[in-house]
Design a protein around this motif. Structure first.
Motif, PDB file in Angstrom:
ATOM      1  N   LEU A  17      25.474  43.752  36.004  1.00  0.00           N
ATOM      2  CA  LEU A  17      26.930  43.667  35.801  1.00  0.00           C
ATOM      3  C   LEU A  17      27.635  43.260  37.089  1.00  0.00           C
ATOM      4  N   TRP A  18      27.200  43.818  38.216  1.00  0.00           N
ATOM      5  CA  TRP A  18      27.796  43.430  39.498  1.00  0.00           C
ATOM      6  C   TRP A  18      27.619  41.935  39.762  1.00  0.00           C
ATOM      7  N   GLY A  19      26.482  41.389  39.323  1.00  0.00           N
ATOM      8  CA  GLY A  19      26.223  39.968  39.544  1.00  0.00           C
ATOM      9  C   GLY A  19      27.278  39.073  38.931  1.00  0.00           C
ATOM     10  N   THR A  20      27.897  39.540  37.840  1.00  0.00           N
ATOM     11  CA  THR A  20      28.951  38.740  37.194  1.00  0.00           C
ATOM     12  C   THR A  20      30.281  38.846  37.930  1.00  0.00           C
ATOM     13  N   THR A  21      30.441  39.890  38.742  1.00  0.00           N
ATOM     14  CA  THR A  21      31.726  40.147  39.402  1.00  0.00           C
ATOM     15  C   THR A  21      32.151  39.002  40.302  1.00  0.00           C
ATOM     16  N   PHE A  22      31.196  38.444  41.049  1.00  0.00           N
ATOM     17  CA  PHE A  22      31.535  37.431  42.048  1.00  0.00           C
ATOM     18  C   PHE A  22      32.178  36.200  41.415  1.00  0.00           C
ATOM     19  N   VAL A  23      31.609  35.729  40.301  1.00  0.00           N
ATOM     20  CA  VAL A  23      32.162  34.527  39.689  1.00  0.00           C
ATOM     21  C   VAL A  23      33.508  34.813  39.027  1.00  0.00           C
ATOM     22  N   VAL A  24      33.675  36.020  38.465  1.00  0.00           N
ATOM     23  CA  VAL A  24      34.947  36.366  37.820  1.00  0.00           C
ATOM     24  C   VAL A  24      36.049  36.501  38.873  1.00  0.00           C
ATOM     25  N   VAL A  25      35.756  37.197  39.970  1.00  0.00           N
ATOM     26  CA  VAL A  25      36.755  37.346  41.040  1.00  0.00           C
ATOM     27  C   VAL A  25      37.043  35.999  41.693  1.00  0.00           C
ATOM     28  N   LYS A  26      36.003  35.185  41.858  1.00  0.00           N
ATOM     29  CA  LYS A  26      36.187  33.859  42.457  1.00  0.00           C
ATOM     30  C   LYS A  26      37.196  33.040  41.664  1.00  0.00           C
ATOM     31  N   ASP A  27      37.123  33.098  40.334  1.00  0.00           N
ATOM     32  CA  ASP A  27      38.099  32.406  39.490  1.00  0.00           C
ATOM     33  C   ASP A  27      39.482  33.055  39.594  1.00  0.00           C
ATOM     34  N   ALA A  28      39.504  34.406  39.632  1.00  0.00           N
ATOM     35  CA  ALA A  28      40.784  35.116  39.619  1.00  0.00           C
ATOM     36  C   ALA A  28      41.585  34.897  40.896  1.00  0.00           C
ATOM     37  N   VAL A  29      40.908  34.812  42.064  1.00  0.00           N
ATOM     38  CA  VAL A  29      41.650  34.658  43.318  1.00  0.00           C
ATOM     39  C   VAL A  29      42.308  33.286  43.436  1.00  0.00           C
ATOM     40  N   ASP A  30      41.970  32.374  42.542  1.00  0.00           N
ATOM     41  CA  ASP A  30      42.647  31.073  42.542  1.00  0.00           C
ATOM     42  C   ASP A  30      44.089  31.187  42.048  1.00  0.00           C
ATOM     43  N   TRP A 188      52.564  46.091  50.606  1.00  0.00           N
ATOM     44  CA  TRP A 188      52.569  45.424  51.903  1.00  0.00           C
ATOM     45  C   TRP A 188      52.544  43.909  51.732  1.00  0.00           C
ATOM     46  N   GLU A 189      51.701  43.426  50.824  1.00  0.00           N
ATOM     47  CA  GLU A 189      51.545  41.984  50.635  1.00  0.00           C
ATOM     48  C   GLU A 189      52.641  41.382  49.756  1.00  0.00           C
ATOM     49  N   ARG A 190      53.137  42.170  48.802  1.00  0.00           N
ATOM     50  CA  ARG A 190      54.145  41.702  47.840  1.00  0.00           C
ATOM     51  C   ARG A 190      53.745  40.366  47.206  1.00  0.00           C
ATOM     52  N   PRO A 191      52.610  40.336  46.520  1.00  0.00           N
ATOM     53  CA  PRO A 191      52.154  39.068  45.919  1.00  0.00           C
ATOM     54  C   PRO A 191      53.024  38.652  44.748  1.00  0.00           C
ATOM     55  N   ALA A 192      53.127  37.356  44.545  1.00  0.00           N
ATOM     56  CA  ALA A 192      53.870  36.830  43.400  1.00  0.00           C
ATOM     57  C   ALA A 192      53.039  37.024  42.131  1.00  0.00           C
ATOM     58  N   LEU A 193      53.690  37.518  41.068  1.00  0.00           N
ATOM     59  CA  LEU A 193      53.009  37.755  39.797  1.00  0.00           C
ATOM     60  C   LEU A 193      53.676  36.905  38.728  1.00  0.00           C
ATOM     61  N   ALA A 194      52.947  35.952  38.186  1.00  0.00           N
ATOM     62  CA  ALA A 194      53.468  35.074  37.144  1.00  0.00           C
ATOM     63  C   ALA A 194      52.737  35.376  35.843  1.00  0.00           C
ATOM     64  N   PRO A 195      53.433  35.931  34.837  1.00  0.00           N
ATOM     65  CA  PRO A 195      52.775  36.296  33.578  1.00  0.00           C
ATOM     66  C   PRO A 195      52.040  35.129  32.922  1.00  0.00           C
ATOM     67  N   GLU A 196      52.572  33.915  33.075  1.00  0.00           N
ATOM     68  CA  GLU A 196      51.951  32.777  32.391  1.00  0.00           C
ATOM     69  C   GLU A 196      50.615  32.382  33.002  1.00  0.00           C
ATOM     70  N   THR A 197      50.372  32.744  34.262  1.00  0.00           N
ATOM     71  CA  THR A 197      49.096  32.409  34.892  1.00  0.00           C
ATOM     72  C   THR A 197      48.248  33.645  35.193  1.00  0.00           C
ATOM     73  N   PHE A 198      48.728  34.817  34.784  1.00  0.00           N
ATOM     74  CA  PHE A 198      47.994  36.049  35.069  1.00  0.00           C
ATOM     75  C   PHE A 198      46.652  36.028  34.329  1.00  0.00           C
ATOM     76  N   PRO A 199      45.536  36.280  35.043  1.00  0.00           N
ATOM     77  CA  PRO A 199      44.201  36.214  34.420  1.00  0.00           C
ATOM     78  C   PRO A 199      43.863  37.486  33.641  1.00  0.00           C
ATOM     79  N   TRP A 200      44.506  37.652  32.495  1.00  0.00           N
ATOM     80  CA  TRP A 200      44.368  38.891  31.730  1.00  0.00           C
ATOM     81  C   TRP A 200      42.917  39.192  31.351  1.00  0.00           C
ATOM     82  N   ILE A 201      42.208  38.194  30.857  1.00  0.00           N
ATOM     83  CA  ILE A 201      40.832  38.426  30.407  1.00  0.00           C
ATOM     84  C   ILE A 201      39.949  38.848  31.579  1.00  0.00           C
ATOM     85  N   SER A 202      40.111  38.176  32.714  1.00  0.00           N
ATOM     86  CA  SER A 202      39.319  38.516  33.897  1.00  0.00           C
ATOM     87  C   SER A 202      39.603  39.939  34.366  1.00  0.00           C
TER      88      SER A 202
END
Length: 288
Positions: A17-30, A188-202
Protein backbone atom coordinates in the motif's frame (compact mmCIF):
# COMPACT_ATOMS: atom_id res chain seq x y z
CA UNK A 1 4.69 -17.93 16.55
CA UNK A 2 1.25 -17.45 14.97
CA UNK A 3 1.10 -13.87 16.17
CA UNK A 4 4.61 -13.27 14.86
CA UNK A 5 3.67 -14.52 11.38
CA UNK A 6 0.52 -12.40 11.42
CA UNK A 7 2.69 -9.38 12.18
CA UNK A 8 4.94 -10.19 9.23
CA UNK A 9 1.93 -10.51 6.91
CA UNK A 10 0.43 -7.22 8.12
CA UNK A 11 3.68 -5.36 7.47
CA UNK A 12 4.17 -6.95 4.04
CA UNK A 13 0.73 -5.72 3.00
CA UNK A 14 1.57 -2.27 4.39
CA UNK A 15 4.62 -2.01 2.09
CA UNK A 16 2.47 -2.76 -0.96
CA UNK A 17 0.00 0.00 0.00
CA UNK A 18 2.85 2.40 0.79
CA UNK A 19 4.25 1.72 -2.68
CA UNK A 20 1.18 3.35 -4.20
CA UNK A 21 1.55 6.47 -2.03
CA UNK A 22 4.43 7.97 -3.99
CA UNK A 23 2.63 8.08 -7.33
CA UNK A 24 -0.62 9.37 -5.78
CA UNK A 25 1.15 12.16 -3.85
CA UNK A 26 3.28 12.95 -6.90
CA UNK A 27 0.09 13.65 -8.88
CA UNK A 28 -1.54 15.54 -5.99
CA UNK A 29 1.35 17.98 -5.41
CA UNK A 30 0.88 19.23 -8.97
CA UNK A 31 -2.40 20.87 -7.91
CA UNK A 32 -2.24 21.10 -4.11
CA UNK A 33 0.37 22.33 -1.62
CA UNK A 34 2.00 19.62 0.55
CA UNK A 35 0.66 21.23 3.74
CA UNK A 36 -2.91 20.93 2.46
CA UNK A 37 -2.35 17.33 1.31
CA UNK A 38 -0.97 16.33 4.73
CA UNK A 39 -3.82 18.02 6.61
CA UNK A 40 -6.54 16.64 4.33
CA UNK A 41 -5.35 13.02 4.35
CA UNK A 42 -5.08 12.92 8.15
CA UNK A 43 -8.41 14.69 8.60
CA UNK A 44 -10.05 11.99 6.47
CA UNK A 45 -8.16 9.24 8.34
CA UNK A 46 -9.07 10.61 11.76
CA UNK A 47 -12.80 10.28 11.06
CA UNK A 48 -12.45 6.49 11.04
CA UNK A 49 -10.87 6.38 14.49
CA UNK A 50 -13.17 8.72 16.43
CA UNK A 51 -15.18 5.78 17.93
CA UNK A 52 -11.99 4.38 19.48
CA UNK A 53 -11.12 7.51 21.45
CA UNK A 54 -13.61 6.85 24.26
CA UNK A 55 -11.86 6.39 27.58
CA UNK A 56 -8.38 7.20 26.26
CA UNK A 57 -6.05 7.97 29.17
CA UNK A 58 -4.03 11.22 29.43
CA UNK A 59 -0.85 9.13 29.13
CA UNK A 60 -2.00 7.67 25.82
CA UNK A 61 -2.91 11.14 24.54
CA UNK A 62 0.65 12.21 25.33
CA UNK A 63 1.99 9.23 23.38
CA UNK A 64 -0.34 10.12 20.50
CA UNK A 65 0.97 13.68 20.36
CA UNK A 66 4.58 12.47 20.33
CA UNK A 67 3.92 9.86 17.64
CA UNK A 68 1.79 12.34 15.72
CA UNK A 69 4.74 14.71 15.50
CA UNK A 70 7.04 12.06 14.01
CA UNK A 71 4.31 10.92 11.62
CA UNK A 72 3.64 14.50 10.52
CA UNK A 73 7.34 15.18 10.03
CA UNK A 74 7.75 12.04 7.90
CA UNK A 75 4.71 12.59 5.71
CA UNK A 76 5.33 16.33 5.35
CA UNK A 77 8.98 16.06 4.31
CA UNK A 78 8.10 13.28 1.87
CA UNK A 79 5.38 15.40 0.24
CA UNK A 80 7.70 18.42 -0.02
CA UNK A 81 10.41 16.27 -1.57
CA UNK A 82 8.02 14.90 -4.19
CA UNK A 83 7.59 18.43 -5.52
CA UNK A 84 11.16 18.27 -6.84
CA UNK A 85 12.18 14.62 -7.24
CA UNK A 86 10.69 11.56 -8.94
CA UNK A 87 8.46 9.02 -7.17
CA UNK A 88 10.96 6.19 -7.71
CA UNK A 89 13.91 8.19 -6.40
CA UNK A 90 11.89 9.37 -3.43
CA UNK A 91 10.95 5.79 -2.56
CA UNK A 92 14.50 4.46 -2.54
CA UNK A 93 15.88 7.39 -0.55
CA UNK A 94 13.01 7.04 1.95
CA UNK A 95 13.92 3.34 2.30
CA UNK A 96 17.17 4.36 3.97
CA UNK A 97 15.16 4.67 7.18
CA UNK A 98 15.43 0.91 7.62
CA UNK A 99 19.20 1.24 7.83
CA UNK A 100 18.96 4.19 10.20
CA UNK A 101 16.87 2.14 12.65
CA UNK A 102 19.73 -0.13 13.80
CA UNK A 103 22.20 2.76 13.54
CA UNK A 104 20.09 4.77 16.01
CA UNK A 105 19.75 1.67 18.20
CA UNK A 106 23.55 1.48 18.36
CA UNK A 107 23.87 5.15 19.24
CA UNK A 108 21.38 4.60 22.08
CA UNK A 109 23.59 1.90 23.55
CA UNK A 110 21.90 -1.22 22.19
CA UNK A 111 24.24 -3.80 20.69
CA UNK A 112 24.43 -3.57 16.90
CA UNK A 113 26.21 -6.01 14.58
CA UNK A 114 29.28 -4.42 12.90
CA UNK A 115 27.77 -5.30 9.52
CA UNK A 116 25.27 -2.47 10.10
CA UNK A 117 28.03 0.09 9.69
CA UNK A 118 28.93 -1.51 6.36
CA UNK A 119 25.30 -1.13 5.37
CA UNK A 120 25.37 2.54 6.33
CA UNK A 121 28.30 3.07 3.96
CA UNK A 122 26.36 1.30 1.22
CA UNK A 123 23.44 3.63 1.95
CA UNK A 124 25.57 6.69 1.29
CA UNK A 125 26.54 5.16 -2.06
CA UNK A 126 22.87 4.57 -2.82
CA UNK A 127 22.03 8.23 -2.29
CA UNK A 128 24.87 9.21 -4.59
CA UNK A 129 23.75 6.84 -7.35
CA UNK A 130 20.11 7.84 -7.17
CA UNK A 131 20.87 11.55 -6.95
CA UNK A 132 22.88 11.42 -10.17
CA UNK A 133 20.66 9.17 -12.26
CA UNK A 134 20.14 11.40 -15.30
CA UNK A 135 19.38 14.46 -13.20
CA UNK A 136 21.42 16.66 -10.88
CA UNK A 137 20.92 16.46 -7.11
CA UNK A 138 17.99 18.59 -6.04
CA UNK A 139 16.44 19.98 -2.90
CA UNK A 140 13.80 17.24 -3.05
CA UNK A 141 16.49 14.65 -2.34
CA UNK A 142 17.48 16.51 0.83
CA UNK A 143 13.88 16.73 2.03
CA UNK A 144 13.48 13.01 1.39
CA UNK A 145 16.61 12.18 3.39
CA UNK A 146 15.03 14.14 6.25
CA UNK A 147 11.91 12.01 5.76
CA UNK A 148 14.03 8.86 6.18
CA UNK A 149 15.54 10.23 9.39
CA UNK A 150 12.24 11.16 11.01
CA UNK A 151 10.53 7.91 10.00
CA UNK A 152 13.38 5.86 11.47
CA UNK A 153 12.71 7.57 14.80
CA UNK A 154 9.00 6.86 14.38
CA UNK A 155 9.66 3.12 13.84
CA UNK A 156 11.77 2.93 17.00
CA UNK A 157 9.23 4.80 19.11
CA UNK A 158 6.37 2.71 17.73
CA UNK A 159 8.20 -0.48 18.76
CA UNK A 160 8.26 0.83 22.33
CA UNK A 161 4.61 1.90 22.45
CA UNK A 162 2.94 -0.85 20.37
CA UNK A 163 3.70 -3.45 23.03
CA UNK A 164 2.16 -1.31 25.80
CA UNK A 165 -1.14 -0.19 24.29
CA UNK A 166 -4.02 -1.72 22.33
CA UNK A 167 -3.59 -1.22 18.58
CA UNK A 168 -6.80 0.67 17.70
CA UNK A 169 -6.66 3.34 20.46
CA UNK A 170 -2.93 3.81 19.83
CA UNK A 171 -3.56 4.22 16.11
CA UNK A 172 -6.40 6.65 16.78
CA UNK A 173 -4.36 8.98 18.98
CA UNK A 174 -1.45 8.88 16.53
CA UNK A 175 -3.63 9.95 13.61
CA UNK A 176 -5.36 12.64 15.69
CA UNK A 177 -1.94 13.71 17.00
CA UNK A 178 -0.85 14.68 13.48
CA UNK A 179 -3.65 17.22 13.04
CA UNK A 180 -2.33 20.02 15.34
CA UNK A 181 1.00 20.07 13.50
CA UNK A 182 -0.70 19.82 10.11
CA UNK A 183 -3.04 22.71 10.97
CA UNK A 184 -0.18 24.94 12.14
CA UNK A 185 1.78 24.18 8.95
CA UNK A 186 -1.19 24.94 6.74
CA UNK A 187 -1.91 28.21 8.58
CA UNK A 188 1.74 29.16 8.14
CA UNK A 189 1.75 28.39 4.41
CA UNK A 190 -1.82 29.54 3.66
CA UNK A 191 -2.08 27.48 0.46
CA UNK A 192 -4.65 28.35 -2.18
CA UNK A 193 -7.54 25.86 -2.28
CA UNK A 194 -9.56 25.66 -5.50
CA UNK A 195 -12.55 23.28 -5.29
CA UNK A 196 -12.55 22.73 -9.05
CA UNK A 197 -8.99 21.36 -9.03
CA UNK A 198 -9.00 19.75 -5.59
CA UNK A 199 -7.83 16.10 -5.94
CA UNK A 200 -10.73 14.56 -4.03
CA UNK A 201 -10.15 10.97 -5.14
CA UNK A 202 -6.44 11.12 -4.31
CA UNK A 203 -7.08 12.61 -0.86
CA UNK A 204 -9.76 10.05 0.01
CA UNK A 205 -7.45 7.23 -1.11
CA UNK A 206 -4.52 8.66 0.84
CA UNK A 207 -6.65 9.21 3.94
CA UNK A 208 -8.52 5.90 4.02
CA UNK A 209 -6.09 3.40 2.51
CA UNK A 210 -2.53 4.68 2.88
CA UNK A 211 -3.00 6.56 6.17
CA UNK A 212 -5.82 5.05 8.28
CA UNK A 213 -5.41 1.43 7.14
CA UNK A 214 -1.61 1.39 6.97
CA UNK A 215 -1.12 3.11 10.34
CA UNK A 216 -3.45 0.58 11.99
CA UNK A 217 -1.81 -2.41 10.27
CA UNK A 218 1.67 -1.09 11.07
CA UNK A 219 0.73 -0.68 14.72
CA UNK A 220 -0.67 -4.23 14.80
CA UNK A 221 2.39 -5.60 13.03
CA UNK A 222 5.00 -3.87 15.16
CA UNK A 223 3.24 -5.12 18.27
CA UNK A 224 4.18 -8.64 17.11
CA UNK A 225 7.67 -8.17 15.63
CA UNK A 226 10.76 -6.16 16.56
CA UNK A 227 11.84 -2.93 14.87
CA UNK A 228 14.76 -4.63 13.03
CA UNK A 229 12.45 -7.38 11.74
CA UNK A 230 9.95 -4.76 10.60
CA UNK A 231 12.74 -2.92 8.81
CA UNK A 232 13.47 -5.98 6.67
CA UNK A 233 9.93 -5.89 5.37
CA UNK A 234 9.94 -2.12 4.87
CA UNK A 235 12.79 -2.58 2.39
CA UNK A 236 10.15 -3.86 -0.04
CA UNK A 237 8.39 -0.47 -0.14
CA UNK A 238 10.63 1.13 -2.81
CA UNK A 239 10.35 -1.99 -4.95
CA UNK A 240 6.57 -1.64 -5.03
CA UNK A 241 6.88 2.13 -5.51
CA UNK A 242 9.08 1.65 -8.58
CA UNK A 243 6.60 -0.82 -10.04
CA UNK A 244 3.69 1.60 -9.60
CA UNK A 245 5.77 4.57 -10.79
CA UNK A 246 6.58 2.66 -13.97
CA UNK A 247 2.97 1.57 -14.54
CA UNK A 248 1.28 4.91 -13.72
CA UNK A 249 3.88 7.61 -14.32
CA UNK A 250 6.11 5.85 -16.87
CA UNK A 251 9.12 6.62 -14.69
CA UNK A 252 12.35 4.73 -15.35
CA UNK A 253 15.34 4.75 -13.05
CA UNK A 254 17.93 4.04 -15.74
CA UNK A 255 20.98 1.81 -15.32
CA UNK A 256 22.63 3.89 -12.61
CA UNK A 257 19.38 4.22 -10.73
CA UNK A 258 18.69 0.48 -10.99
CA UNK A 259 22.15 -0.19 -9.57
CA UNK A 260 21.38 2.13 -6.68
CA UNK A 261 17.97 0.48 -6.20
CA UNK A 262 19.47 -2.99 -5.97
CA UNK A 263 22.16 -1.72 -3.62
CA UNK A 264 19.49 -0.13 -1.43
CA UNK A 265 17.61 -3.40 -1.05
CA UNK A 266 20.87 -5.29 -0.40
CA UNK A 267 21.95 -2.74 2.20
CA UNK A 268 18.65 -2.82 4.07
CA UNK A 269 18.56 -6.62 4.14
CA UNK A 270 22.21 -6.80 5.18
CA UNK A 271 21.68 -4.27 7.96
CA UNK A 272 18.84 -6.32 9.43
CA UNK A 273 20.13 -9.86 8.87
CA UNK A 274 19.92 -12.01 11.96
CA UNK A 275 20.69 -15.76 11.67
CA UNK A 276 18.55 -16.56 14.69
CA UNK A 277 15.57 -14.76 13.19
CA UNK A 278 15.75 -16.66 9.91
CA UNK A 279 16.01 -19.92 11.87
CA UNK A 280 12.84 -18.96 13.74
CA UNK A 281 10.99 -18.09 10.54
CA UNK A 282 11.93 -21.49 9.09
CA UNK A 283 10.30 -23.16 12.06
CA UNK A 284 13.12 -23.24 14.61
CA UNK A 285 16.39 -25.14 14.75
CA UNK A 286 16.39 -28.63 13.33
CA UNK A 287 16.54 -31.34 15.93
CA UNK A 288 19.02 -34.20 15.49
Amino acid sequence: MRGHLQGLLFLNFVTLLWGTTFVVVKDAVDVLHPSAITFARFLVASLFFLPFLKGVSPRLWGVGLEMGFWLWAGYATQAIGLQYTSASRSAFITALNVILVPVFMGLLGRRVNPVVWLSAGMAITVVGLLSNDGAPPNVGDLWTILCALTYAIYILRLEAHAKSFTALPLTAVQVLGVLPFAVLWMLWERPALAPETFPWISIIYLGVITTAATTWLQTLGQGRVTAPEAAIIYSLEPVWASVFAFLWLNERLGSQGLAGAMLAVMATLLAQWRPAMWTQLRGGPKKP
